[in-house]
Design an enzyme around this catalytic site. Structure first.
Site, PDB file in Angstrom:
ATOM      1  N   ASP A 152       2.085  -2.570   7.529  1.00 37.77           N
ATOM      2  CA  ASP A 152       2.634  -1.267   7.870  1.00 37.77           C
ATOM      3  C   ASP A 152       3.148  -1.266   9.312  1.00 37.77           C
ATOM      4  O   ASP A 152       2.389  -1.547  10.244  1.00 37.77           O
ATOM      5  CB  ASP A 152       1.537  -0.213   7.712  1.00 37.77           C
ATOM      6  CG  ASP A 152       2.054   1.205   7.820  1.00 37.77           C
ATOM      7  OD1 ASP A 152       3.227   1.384   8.204  1.00 37.77           O
ATOM      8  OD2 ASP A 152       1.291   2.145   7.518  1.00 37.77           O
TER       9      ASP A 152
ATOM     10  N   CYS B 268      11.218   1.888  11.317  1.00 42.88           N
ATOM     11  CA  CYS B 268      10.282   1.215  10.399  1.00 42.88           C
ATOM     12  C   CYS B 268      10.977   0.214   9.477  1.00 42.88           C
ATOM     13  O   CYS B 268      10.478  -0.891   9.266  1.00 42.88           O
ATOM     14  CB  CYS B 268       9.469   2.226   9.600  1.00 42.88           C
ATOM     15  SG  CYS B 268      10.424   3.418   8.640  1.00 42.88           S
TER      16      CYS B 268
ATOM     17  N   HIS C 232       4.047   1.330  11.004  1.00 39.71           N
ATOM     18  CA  HIS C 232       3.936   2.664  11.586  1.00 39.71           C
ATOM     19  C   HIS C 232       2.779   2.797  12.568  1.00 39.71           C
ATOM     20  O   HIS C 232       1.862   3.613  12.390  1.00 39.71           O
ATOM     21  CB  HIS C 232       3.811   3.710  10.480  1.00 39.71           C
ATOM     22  CG  HIS C 232       5.001   3.791   9.600  1.00 39.71           C
ATOM     23  ND1 HIS C 232       5.130   3.038   8.438  1.00 39.71           N
ATOM     24  CD2 HIS C 232       6.141   4.509   9.704  1.00 39.71           C
ATOM     25  CE1 HIS C 232       6.285   3.306   7.863  1.00 39.71           C
ATOM     26  NE2 HIS C 232       6.914   4.198   8.609  1.00 39.71           N
TER      27      HIS C 232
END
EC number: 3.4.22.-
Length: 392
Positions: free
Chosen positions: A277, A72, A279
């Site tokens: 994001d 990430c 993820h």
């Protein structure tokens, strides 16, 4: 891994922008939710969005074929650096519109981050270069580590010809930056002149950069500043200063997030940060038989995520891009004015010359042969349990 969402799931997970009179700031641009909502979403969608991928060529030939669960911060590093390349080659006003034919320079930028070993800033290059920073392949990075790695990789990107500076010890030294950006090296490709359409490139970065005879007056600057804004949580005194960073036209955003969960922050509204994001796991992308690169999965086409500024992990890296010397001078003036903002505590110091105590390698009671990256890592990586001892 259980927290990883699919791309389709993400479409329905996030709330729309709140109906508020507070301005929305996205990388130096100010918007109103009531009158410019479409413009906000278009600006967000136009940022390059890098997420976990699966089934890409094995890193190092025998390593991982997916970065789910560990990549990430590497993806956030890609995003902040991709924004620098977008500003460099396409300009801050550039917008991505689904289905609209994009320029070769757009695909040159995108291809520099594709998941393959020969792309300048691929997950493969970042992971393998990180070994030299003490991080094994598959290990989680902190903001400083990814900044150090990207700086090294940028030296091979002769097409962009960037000057990358990582500010040490919470201090930005103007003299060092000017020396770096005014270095007398031949400028390759786009660095010698404003970005123009190439008639020899085809959906990929240049095979060979054409070296020009001219010397640049200023190499475009990518300035990354790793910071620690508290021990376990962000000190409230830094919040106003952090907000002002998103208001500057030179802003590249911030990489950071929550402990062991990295995000790329691109702006704020009220007391909430706006972020992309990484993820979610998507399949690796391969060019089609015609050589075109499917690019829709590299743009976040749903409202961006938001989180309270108070939830931000104190370990971050702030980024800025100065295309010209005038941009840098303007940035310096804005930073100096921040010291006059009521209730805002400076996150870092701006000085003309390097302080004398910087020359002592043992100032932090570290051995003289410790690298700068090691020293910064101990200060800035949130997972480092030695930080509290050092800070005392």
């Amino acid at each position: 891994l259980s927290a990883t969402l699919t791309y389709d799931t993400l479409r329905f997970e996030y709330e729309d922008f709140p109906e508020t009179k507070e301005p929305v700031w996205i990388l130096g641009r100010k918007y109103s939710v009531f009158t410019e909502k479409e413009e906000i979403l278009l600006d967000v969608t136009s940022r390059l969005w890098f997420t976990y991928r699966r089934n890409f060529p094995a890193i190092g030939g025998t390593g991982p074929t997916s970065d789910t669960g560990w990549g990430c911060m590497l993806r956030c590093g890609q995003m902040i650096f991709a924004q620098a390349l977008v500003c460099r080659h396409l300009g801050r006003d550039w917008r991505w519109i689904k289905g609209k034919r994009q320029t070769d320079n757009y695909f040159n930028v995108l291809n520099a981050f594709i998941d393959k070993k020969d792309s300048y800033y691929s997950i493969h290059q970042i992971a393998q270069m990180g070994v030299g920073e003490g991080k094994s392949i598959g290990q989680w990075y902190g903001p400083n580590t990814v900044a150090q790695v990207l700086k090294k990789l940028a030296t091979f990107d002769t097409w962009s010809s960037l000057a990358v500076h990582i500010a040490m010890d919470n201090t930005v030294v103007m003299e060092e930056i000017r020396r770096l950006c005014q270095s007398n090296f031949p400028c390759a490709g786009a660095a010698a002149c404003p970005a123009v359409e190439s008639d020899v490139l085809y959906n990929g970065y240049p095979e060979e950069a054409e070296v020009r005879d001219r010397l640049p007056l200023w190499k475009p600057l990518v300035l990354l500043i790793p910071l620690r804004l508290g021990l376990t949580e962000i000190n409230e005194a830094y919040i106003e200063t952090l907000k002002h960073c998103f208001m500057m036209p030179q802003s590249l955003g911030v990489i950071g997030g929550k402990p062991n969960s990295a995000h790329y922050f691109i702006g704020y509204v009220g007391e909430e940060l706006i972020y992309l994001d990484p993820h979610t796991t998507q399949p690796a992308v391969e060019p089609s038989d015609s050589g075109c690169l499917p690019d829709e999965s590299f743009h976040c086409q749903h409202p961006p995520c938001r989180m309270s500024i108070a939830e931000l992990d104190p370990s971050i890296a702030v980024g800025f891009f100065c295309n010209t010397e005038e941009d840098f001078n303007d940035w310096c003036q804005q930073i100096k004015k921040l010291s006059l903002v009521r209730g805002a505590l400076p996150m870092f110091e701006l000085v003309e010359r390097q302080p004398s105590h910087f020359s002592n390698p043992d100032v932090l009671n570290l051995t003289p042969d410790s690298s700068d990256a090691d020293r910064l890592e101990r200060f800035f990586d949130s997972e480092d349990e030695d930080f509290e001892i050092l800070s005392l």
